[in-house]
Motif scaffolding. Sequence first.
Motif, PDB file in Angstrom:
ATOM      1  N   SER A 204       0.794  -1.191   0.140  1.00  0.00           N
ATOM      2  CA  SER A 204      -0.100   0.087   0.003  1.00  0.00           C
ATOM      3  C   SER A 204       0.915   1.256  -0.161  1.00  0.00           C
ATOM      4  CB  SER A 204      -0.904  -0.077   1.031  1.00  0.00           C
ATOM      5  OG  SER A 204      -1.891  -1.077   1.165  1.00  0.00           O
ATOM      6  N   ASP A 205       0.379   2.449  -0.795  1.00  0.00           N
ATOM      7  CA  ASP A 205       0.917   3.751  -0.771  1.00  0.00           C
ATOM      8  C   ASP A 205       0.630   4.287   0.814  1.00  0.00           C
ATOM      9  OD1 ASP A 205       1.380   3.924  -3.471  1.00  0.00           O
ATOM     10  OD2 ASP A 205      -0.656   4.190  -3.591  1.00  0.00           O
ATOM     11  N   ARG A 206      -0.705   4.094   1.428  1.00  0.00           N
ATOM     12  CA  ARG A 206      -0.893   4.577   2.779  1.00  0.00           C
ATOM     13  C   ARG A 206      -1.668   3.543   3.485  1.00  0.00           C
ATOM     14  NH1 ARG A 206      -4.216   8.291   3.460  1.00  0.00           N
ATOM     15  NH2 ARG A 206      -5.325   8.254   1.417  1.00  0.00           N
ATOM     16  N   GLY A 207      -1.696   3.576   4.786  1.00  0.00           N
ATOM     17  CA  GLY A 207      -2.584   2.639   5.492  1.00  0.00           C
ATOM     18  C   GLY A 207      -3.319   3.190   6.767  1.00  0.00           C
ATOM     19  N   TYR A 208      -4.287   2.745   7.180  1.00  0.00           N
ATOM     20  CA  TYR A 208      -4.618   3.159   8.453  1.00  0.00           C
ATOM     21  C   TYR A 208      -4.997   1.996   9.513  1.00  0.00           C
ATOM     22  CZ  TYR A 208      -6.338   6.975   5.650  1.00  0.00           C
ATOM     23  OH  TYR A 208      -6.694   8.382   5.073  1.00  0.00           O
ATOM     24  N   VAL A 209      -4.748   2.318  10.745  1.00  0.00           N
ATOM     25  CA  VAL A 209      -4.952   1.325  11.873  1.00  0.00           C
ATOM     26  C   VAL A 209      -6.167   1.450  12.532  1.00  0.00           C
ATOM     27  CG1 VAL A 209      -3.879   0.069  13.822  1.00  0.00           C
ATOM     28  CG2 VAL A 209      -2.312   1.015  11.952  1.00  0.00           C
ATOM     29  N   LEU A 210      -6.945   0.595  12.647  1.00  0.00           N
ATOM     30  CA  LEU A 210      -8.321   0.701  13.172  1.00  0.00           C
ATOM     31  C   LEU A 210      -8.357  -0.232  14.724  1.00  0.00           C
ATOM     32  CD1 LEU A 210     -11.236   1.782  12.544  1.00  0.00           C
ATOM     33  CD2 LEU A 210     -11.731  -0.408  11.623  1.00  0.00           C
ATOM     34  N   VAL A 211      -8.499   0.517  15.628  1.00  0.00           N
ATOM     35  CA  VAL A 211      -8.561  -0.274  17.114  1.00  0.00           C
ATOM     36  C   VAL A 211     -10.141  -0.153  17.527  1.00  0.00           C
ATOM     37  CG1 VAL A 211      -7.587  -0.486  19.144  1.00  0.00           C
ATOM     38  CG2 VAL A 211      -6.237  -0.048  17.243  1.00  0.00           C
ATOM     39  N   ASN A 212     -10.618  -1.036  18.008  1.00  0.00           N
ATOM     40  CA  ASN A 212     -12.070  -0.909  18.639  1.00  0.00           C
ATOM     41  C   ASN A 212     -12.910   0.233  17.858  1.00  0.00           C
ATOM     42  OD1 ASN A 212     -11.570  -2.673  20.501  1.00  0.00           O
ATOM     43  ND2 ASN A 212     -10.598  -0.992  21.987  1.00  0.00           N
ATOM     44  N   GLY A 213     -12.708   0.155  16.512  1.00  0.00           N
ATOM     45  CA  GLY A 213     -13.598   1.152  15.778  1.00  0.00           C
ATOM     46  C   GLY A 213     -13.165   2.513  15.550  1.00  0.00           C
ATOM     47  N   GLU A 214     -11.972   2.843  16.147  1.00  0.00           N
ATOM     48  CA  GLU A 214     -11.260   3.924  15.861  1.00  0.00           C
ATOM     49  C   GLU A 214     -10.189   4.053  15.053  1.00  0.00           C
ATOM     50  OE1 GLU A 214     -11.592   6.990  19.476  1.00  0.00           O
ATOM     51  OE2 GLU A 214     -11.602   4.966  20.126  1.00  0.00           O
ATOM     52  N   ILE A 215      -9.900   4.992  14.264  1.00  0.00           N
ATOM     53  CA  ILE A 215      -8.470   5.139  13.547  1.00  0.00           C
ATOM     54  C   ILE A 215      -7.419   5.525  14.702  1.00  0.00           C
ATOM     55  CG2 ILE A 215      -7.256   6.162  11.924  1.00  0.00           C
ATOM     56  CD1 ILE A 215      -9.396   4.427  10.452  1.00  0.00           C
ATOM     57  N   ARG A 216      -6.619   4.736  14.857  1.00  0.00           N
ATOM     58  CA  ARG A 216      -5.462   4.884  15.992  1.00  0.00           C
ATOM     59  C   ARG A 216      -4.225   5.548  15.210  1.00  0.00           C
ATOM     60  NH1 ARG A 216      -3.625   2.045  20.461  1.00  0.00           N
ATOM     61  NH2 ARG A 216      -5.790   1.914  21.180  1.00  0.00           N
ATOM     62  N   LEU A 217      -3.987   4.996  13.956  1.00  0.00           N
ATOM     63  CA  LEU A 217      -2.741   5.521  13.460  1.00  0.00           C
ATOM     64  C   LEU A 217      -2.704   5.540  11.921  1.00  0.00           C
ATOM     65  CD1 LEU A 217      -0.139   2.795  15.001  1.00  0.00           C
ATOM     66  CD2 LEU A 217      -0.091   5.401  15.606  1.00  0.00           C
ATOM     67  N   SER A 218      -2.307   6.399  11.074  1.00  0.00           N
ATOM     68  CA  SER A 218      -2.256   6.350   9.680  1.00  0.00           C
ATOM     69  C   SER A 218      -0.775   6.921   9.170  1.00  0.00           C
ATOM     70  CB  SER A 218      -3.165   7.390   9.317  1.00  0.00           C
ATOM     71  OG  SER A 218      -3.197   8.660   9.587  1.00  0.00           O
ATOM     72  N   GLY A 219      -0.525   6.621   8.122  1.00  0.00           N
ATOM     73  CA  GLY A 219       0.827   6.795   7.520  1.00  0.00           C
ATOM     74  C   GLY A 219       1.067   6.118   6.211  1.00  0.00           C
ATOM     75  N   THR A 220       2.115   6.372   5.633  1.00  0.00           N
ATOM     76  CA  THR A 220       2.402   5.577   4.574  1.00  0.00           C
ATOM     77  C   THR A 220       2.886   4.287   5.011  1.00  0.00           C
ATOM     78  OG1 THR A 220       4.880   5.869   4.688  1.00  0.00           O
ATOM     79  CG2 THR A 220       3.779   7.690   3.498  1.00  0.00           C
ATOM     80  N   GLY A 221       2.794   3.292   3.840  1.00  0.00           N
ATOM     81  CA  GLY A 221       2.938   1.920   4.180  1.00  0.00           C
ATOM     82  C   GLY A 221       4.303   1.825   5.004  1.00  0.00           C
ATOM     83  N   ALA A 222       5.280   2.172   4.438  1.00  0.00           N
ATOM     84  CA  ALA A 222       6.458   2.137   4.953  1.00  0.00           C
ATOM     85  C   ALA A 222       6.602   2.723   6.427  1.00  0.00           C
ATOM     86  CB  ALA A 222       7.677   2.804   4.142  1.00  0.00           C
ATOM     87  N   GLU A 223       5.904   3.999   6.520  1.00  0.00           N
ATOM     88  CA  GLU A 223       5.972   4.527   8.140  1.00  0.00           C
ATOM     89  C   GLU A 223       5.210   3.471   8.966  1.00  0.00           C
ATOM     90  OE1 GLU A 223       5.536   9.125   6.781  1.00  0.00           O
ATOM     91  OE2 GLU A 223       3.919   7.973   7.389  1.00  0.00           O
ATOM     92  N   LEU A 224       4.301   3.058   8.535  1.00  0.00           N
ATOM     93  CA  LEU A 224       3.413   2.076   9.241  1.00  0.00           C
ATOM     94  C   LEU A 224       4.317   0.841   9.854  1.00  0.00           C
ATOM     95  CD1 LEU A 224      -0.378   2.635   8.349  1.00  0.00           C
ATOM     96  CD2 LEU A 224       0.898   3.665  10.682  1.00  0.00           C
ATOM     97  N   LEU A 225       4.877   0.349   8.792  1.00  0.00           N
ATOM     98  CA  LEU A 225       5.858  -0.834   8.896  1.00  0.00           C
ATOM     99  C   LEU A 225       6.840  -0.695   9.751  1.00  0.00           C
ATOM    100  CD1 LEU A 225       6.211  -2.449   5.210  1.00  0.00           C
ATOM    101  CD2 LEU A 225       5.336  -3.470   7.350  1.00  0.00           C
ATOM    102  N   GLY A 226       7.339   0.543  10.152  1.00  0.00           N
ATOM    103  CA  GLY A 226       8.503   0.829  11.029  1.00  0.00           C
ATOM    104  C   GLY A 226       7.583   1.380  12.269  1.00  0.00           C
ATOM    105  N   ASN A 227       6.833   1.389  12.538  1.00  0.00           N
ATOM    106  CA  ASN A 227       6.010   1.758  13.625  1.00  0.00           C
ATOM    107  C   ASN A 227       6.118   0.805  14.866  1.00  0.00           C
ATOM    108  OD1 ASN A 227       3.679   2.348  15.635  1.00  0.00           O
ATOM    109  ND2 ASN A 227       3.570   4.253  14.691  1.00  0.00           N
ATOM    110  N   PRO A 228       6.741   1.199  15.933  1.00  0.00           N
ATOM    111  CA  PRO A 228       6.998   0.319  17.088  1.00  0.00           C
ATOM    112  C   PRO A 228       5.414  -0.403  17.522  1.00  0.00           C
ATOM    113  CG  PRO A 228       8.168   2.000  17.479  1.00  0.00           C
ATOM    114  CD  PRO A 228       7.212   2.525  16.121  1.00  0.00           C
ATOM    115  N   GLU A 229       4.154   0.484  17.405  1.00  0.00           N
ATOM    116  CA  GLU A 229       3.178  -0.195  17.949  1.00  0.00           C
ATOM    117  C   GLU A 229       2.579  -1.129  16.966  1.00  0.00           C
ATOM    118  OE1 GLU A 229      -1.227   1.609  19.113  1.00  0.00           O
ATOM    119  OE2 GLU A 229       0.515   3.327  18.954  1.00  0.00           O
TER     120      GLU A 229
END
Length: 238
Positions: A204-229
């Motif tokens: 993906s160019d970008r991604g969103y992380v959904l936790v309990n129905g809420e967007i918790r994080l977003s960023g480029t695919g590479a940023e999220l792949l490197g995100n510790p959480e």
Amino acid sequence: MSVPLLELRDVDLYYGPVQALRRVCLHVDEGETVCLIGANGAGKSSLLMSIFGQPRASAGQILLRGEDITGRSAHHVAASGVAQSPEGRRVFPDMSVEENLLMGTITIGDRHADEDLRRMFELFPRLLERRNQRAMTLSGGEQQMLAIARALMSRPKLLLLDEPSLGLAPIVVKQIFQILRELAAGGMTLFLVEQNANHALKLSDRGYVLVNGEIRLSGTGAELLGNPEVRSAYLGGH
Ligand code: ATP
């Protein structure tokens, strides 16, 4: 700035007293590949279903190229150029591969059917080999390919994919993601929902992380792949 192809603004969704989505905001621009990752029960399928108005968002707006489609019928949304490859594949088991593909033309008519069948068989040679077989006799990966190809038969502007890797062997998952990569390279706009964060974020160019129905994080695919959480929650800490 151009208008996003798909935009969700502050979308809430309830099942009776259960809130499945909370003020969800996201967008997908034309030509982008965007993923939504999240654990079981995070609300990923609900979000996709809300785009087709089933169930209808309780609050907020869903826009397609700026047009408010909140709660519009699934037929209207499909006719506006959105196709979905559903979770669990849901092909028509008693129909042949070719008949399944032709079902995908229902919203646009069969004017381009021959040309589009040829295109699908080029993209998915396995489906050509199995053209006259009943869909129930296909492997899980082949059924997934059929579900994607059927969705493409409607010549969508936006292809939604609900967990395309679910239940498939790793080698088959690779094949499916390779096909999605080819579709993206050809200019198709993709929005996919996945538990398989690794493959989805790499695609993906970008991604969103959904936790309990809420967007918790977003960023480029590479940023999220490197995100510790993200790494600890969705990538097995690697
Ligand atoms: P999965 O990967 O298991 O499909 P998901 O991220 O797609 O999970 P949803 O299926 O959208 O999550 O579910 C989100 C929440 O809404 C969950 O708490 C679920 O129990 C609830 N839910 C989903 N469908 C219904 C329904 N028809 N009636 C009541 N609650 C529901």
